[in-house]
Design a protein around this motif. Structure first.
Motif, PDB file in Angstrom:
ATOM      1  N   GLN A  26      21.010  49.851   2.818  1.00 16.33           N
ATOM      2  CA  GLN A  26      22.066  50.205   3.776  1.00 16.33           C
ATOM      3  C   GLN A  26      22.388  49.024   4.687  1.00 16.33           C
ATOM      4  N   VAL A  27      21.360  48.328   5.162  1.00 19.13           N
ATOM      5  CA  VAL A  27      21.581  47.157   6.023  1.00 19.13           C
ATOM      6  C   VAL A  27      22.341  46.090   5.244  1.00 19.13           C
ATOM      7  N   PHE A  28      21.934  45.827   4.011  1.00 20.48           N
ATOM      8  CA  PHE A  28      22.616  44.839   3.175  1.00 20.48           C
ATOM      9  C   PHE A  28      24.080  45.228   2.955  1.00 20.48           C
ATOM     10  N   MET A  29      24.292  46.481   2.591  1.00 17.76           N
ATOM     11  CA  MET A  29      25.662  46.934   2.329  1.00 17.76           C
ATOM     12  C   MET A  29      26.527  46.849   3.589  1.00 17.76           C
ATOM     13  N   SER A  84      27.003  56.283   1.826  1.00 20.80           N
ATOM     14  CA  SER A  84      27.147  57.560   2.527  1.00 20.80           C
ATOM     15  C   SER A  84      25.878  58.396   2.491  1.00 20.80           C
ATOM     16  N   TRP A  85      24.987  58.122   1.587  1.00 19.21           N
ATOM     17  CA  TRP A  85      23.816  58.964   1.374  1.00 19.21           C
ATOM     18  C   TRP A  85      22.497  58.367   1.855  1.00 19.21           C
ATOM     19  N   SER A  86      22.479  57.108   2.229  1.00 18.61           N
ATOM     20  CA  SER A  86      21.208  56.427   2.491  1.00 18.61           C
ATOM     21  C   SER A  86      20.460  56.992   3.702  1.00 18.61           C
ATOM     22  N   GLU A  87      21.155  57.216   4.799  1.00 16.16           N
ATOM     23  CA  GLU A  87      20.486  57.714   6.000  1.00 16.16           C
ATOM     24  C   GLU A  87      19.950  59.126   5.786  1.00 16.16           C
ATOM     25  N   GLU A  88      20.676  59.905   5.033  1.00 16.48           N
ATOM     26  CA  GLU A  88      20.235  61.264   4.742  1.00 16.48           C
ATOM     27  C   GLU A  88      18.954  61.257   3.904  1.00 16.48           C
ATOM     28  N   LEU A  89      18.920  60.436   2.875  1.00  9.77           N
ATOM     29  CA  LEU A  89      17.731  60.341   2.030  1.00  9.77           C
ATOM     30  C   LEU A  89      16.533  59.823   2.829  1.00  9.77           C
ATOM     31  N   ALA A  90      16.753  58.807   3.648  1.00  6.73           N
ATOM     32  CA  ALA A  90      15.674  58.263   4.473  1.00  6.73           C
ATOM     33  C   ALA A  90      15.140  59.332   5.435  1.00  6.73           C
ATOM     34  N   ARG A  91      16.028  60.107   6.011  1.00  2.55           N
ATOM     35  CA  ARG A  91      15.627  61.172   6.945  1.00  2.55           C
ATOM     36  C   ARG A  91      14.775  62.226   6.236  1.00  2.55           C
ATOM     37  N   TYR A  92      15.200  62.635   5.044  1.00  2.00           N
ATOM     38  CA  TYR A  92      14.449  63.656   4.313  1.00  2.00           C
ATOM     39  C   TYR A  92      13.104  63.119   3.831  1.00  2.00           C
ATOM     40  N   CYS A  93      13.052  61.864   3.446  1.00  3.84           N
ATOM     41  CA  CYS A  93      11.766  61.249   3.075  1.00  3.84           C
ATOM     42  C   CYS A  93      10.842  61.207   4.284  1.00  3.84           C
ATOM     43  N   PHE A  94      11.401  60.915   5.443  1.00  2.04           N
ATOM     44  CA  PHE A  94      10.593  60.866   6.663  1.00  2.04           C
ATOM     45  C   PHE A  94      10.022  62.241   7.002  1.00  2.04           C
ATOM     46  N   ILE A  95      10.821  63.274   6.821  1.00  2.93           N
ATOM     47  CA  ILE A  95      10.347  64.639   7.086  1.00  2.93           C
ATOM     48  C   ILE A  95       9.152  64.954   6.182  1.00  2.93           C
ATOM     49  N   TRP A  96       9.281  64.668   4.887  1.00  2.00           N
ATOM     50  CA  TRP A  96       8.172  64.901   3.963  1.00  2.00           C
ATOM     51  C   TRP A  96       6.976  64.029   4.317  1.00  2.00           C
ATOM     52  N   LEU A  97       7.249  62.802   4.722  1.00  2.00           N
ATOM     53  CA  LEU A  97       6.186  61.862   5.086  1.00  2.00           C
ATOM     54  C   LEU A  97       5.360  62.406   6.250  1.00  2.00           C
ATOM     55  N   VAL A  98       6.003  62.982   7.232  1.00  2.00           N
ATOM     56  CA  VAL A  98       5.304  63.520   8.402  1.00  2.00           C
ATOM     57  C   VAL A  98       4.361  64.651   8.002  1.00  2.00           C
ATOM     58  N   TYR A  99       4.844  65.592   7.198  1.00  2.00           N
ATOM     59  CA  TYR A  99       4.008  66.738   6.841  1.00  2.00           C
ATOM     60  C   TYR A  99       2.878  66.364   5.887  1.00  2.00           C
ATOM     61  N   ILE A 100       3.111  65.427   4.997  1.00  2.00           N
ATOM     62  CA  ILE A 100       2.032  64.942   4.134  1.00  2.00           C
ATOM     63  C   ILE A 100       1.031  64.145   4.979  1.00  2.00           C
ATOM     64  N   SER A 127      22.757  69.637   1.169  1.00  2.00           N
ATOM     65  CA  SER A 127      22.923  68.542   2.116  1.00  2.00           C
ATOM     66  C   SER A 127      24.315  67.928   1.917  1.00  2.00           C
ATOM     67  N   PRO A 128      24.899  67.381   2.973  1.00  2.00           N
ATOM     68  CA  PRO A 128      26.282  66.909   2.894  1.00  2.00           C
ATOM     69  C   PRO A 128      26.506  65.738   1.932  1.00  2.00           C
ATOM     70  N   ALA A 129      25.645  64.759   1.942  1.00  2.00           N
ATOM     71  CA  ALA A 129      25.900  63.553   1.143  1.00  2.00           C
ATOM     72  C   ALA A 129      25.272  63.610  -0.243  1.00  2.00           C
ATOM     73  N   LEU A 130      24.031  64.042  -0.325  1.00  2.00           N
ATOM     74  CA  LEU A 130      23.310  64.054  -1.601  1.00  2.00           C
ATOM     75  C   LEU A 130      23.509  65.335  -2.398  1.00  2.00           C
ATOM     76  N   HIS A 131      24.021  66.372  -1.757  1.00  2.00           N
ATOM     77  CA  HIS A 131      24.180  67.699  -2.371  1.00  2.00           C
ATOM     78  C   HIS A 131      22.848  68.225  -2.886  1.00  2.00           C
ATOM     79  N   LEU A 132      21.801  67.913  -2.134  1.00  2.00           N
ATOM     80  CA  LEU A 132      20.449  68.358  -2.427  1.00  2.00           C
ATOM     81  C   LEU A 132      20.286  69.756  -1.841  1.00  2.00           C
ATOM     82  N   PRO A 133      19.620  70.670  -2.540  1.00  6.01           N
ATOM     83  CA  PRO A 133      19.376  71.983  -1.923  1.00  6.01           C
ATOM     84  C   PRO A 133      18.535  71.808  -0.660  1.00  6.01           C
TER      85      PRO A 133
END
Length: 191
Positions: A30-33, A42-58, A120-126
């Motif tokens: 995202q920084v490079f782009m 359009s999807w990078s921040e959303e994916l990073a946020r969801y990975c962070f959520i999983w990262l916290v609980y794990i 989800s808005p960008a990734l259309h992930l459930p």
């Protein structure tokens, strides 16, 4: 049996590395782009946020496994080793009850959102996948708490050894390790 042993020893670490790696790569892209290409993903921040959520609980489960989760151990000063083990067991039991309540309500919320079909808005992930992080992480935490309780129970009855480390002891050990590393990195003034 090897697979089960490997999963017991490294499952959380593996997931934490995967989610961290995805976050780093996606954010770097995202920084490079944005700054080099003049466009953004359009999807990078959303994916990073969801990975962070999983990262916290794990990470909660990993902290329990390594006995580095947040705790107040001021009362432990007054107890000998067996008393410290008993107090730790009580704390783990309370934590396990809390985790089970979170699993119960978390899976209920995740399943309701899954049934609604929210994406989800960008990734259309459930969005149910994102909300499953809570019960999945707490489920792993309960497993690790049970393992800790079994070890502590054996130690309490003299069948195994289990040392309760106080947080200030761990901090002092970490400080000593840091000082050793710094001492080894300094150039020798005589040389």
């Amino acid at each position: 049996m090897r697979v089960v042993r490997w999963l017991d020893e490294h499952f959380e670490e593996f997931l934490l590395v995967v989610f961290s790696s995805i976050m780093v790569v996606v954010i770097a892209m995202q920084v490079f782009m944005r700054y080099v290409m003049g466009d953004s993903l359009s999807w990078s921040e959303e994916l990073a946020r969801y990975c962070f959520i999983w990262l916290v609980y794990i990470g909660i489960s990993y902290g329990v496994k390594k006995q580095r989760h947040i705790k107040v151990d001021a009362m432990l000063i007054f107890f000998k080793q067996r008393g410290k083990i008993a107090m730790n067991m009580l704390a783990n039991l309370i934590f396990m009850i809390f985790a089970i309540v979170i699993i119960y309500y978390g899976q209920d919320i995740a399943l309701r959102i899954w049934e609604l079909g929210q994406q989800s808005p960008a990734l259309h992930l459930p969005m149910g996948v994102v909300y499953l992080a809570t019960p999945a992480g707490m489920g792993l935490t309960v497993i690790r708490l049970i393992q800790q309780l079994l070890k502590q129970g054996k130690a309490l009855f003299g069948k195994d050894s289990f040392e309760v480390e106080m947080e200030h002891q761990k901090a002092l050990e970490d400080q000593e390790d840091l000082e050793d590393v710094n001492q080894n990195e300094r150039p020798d003034p005589k040389g």
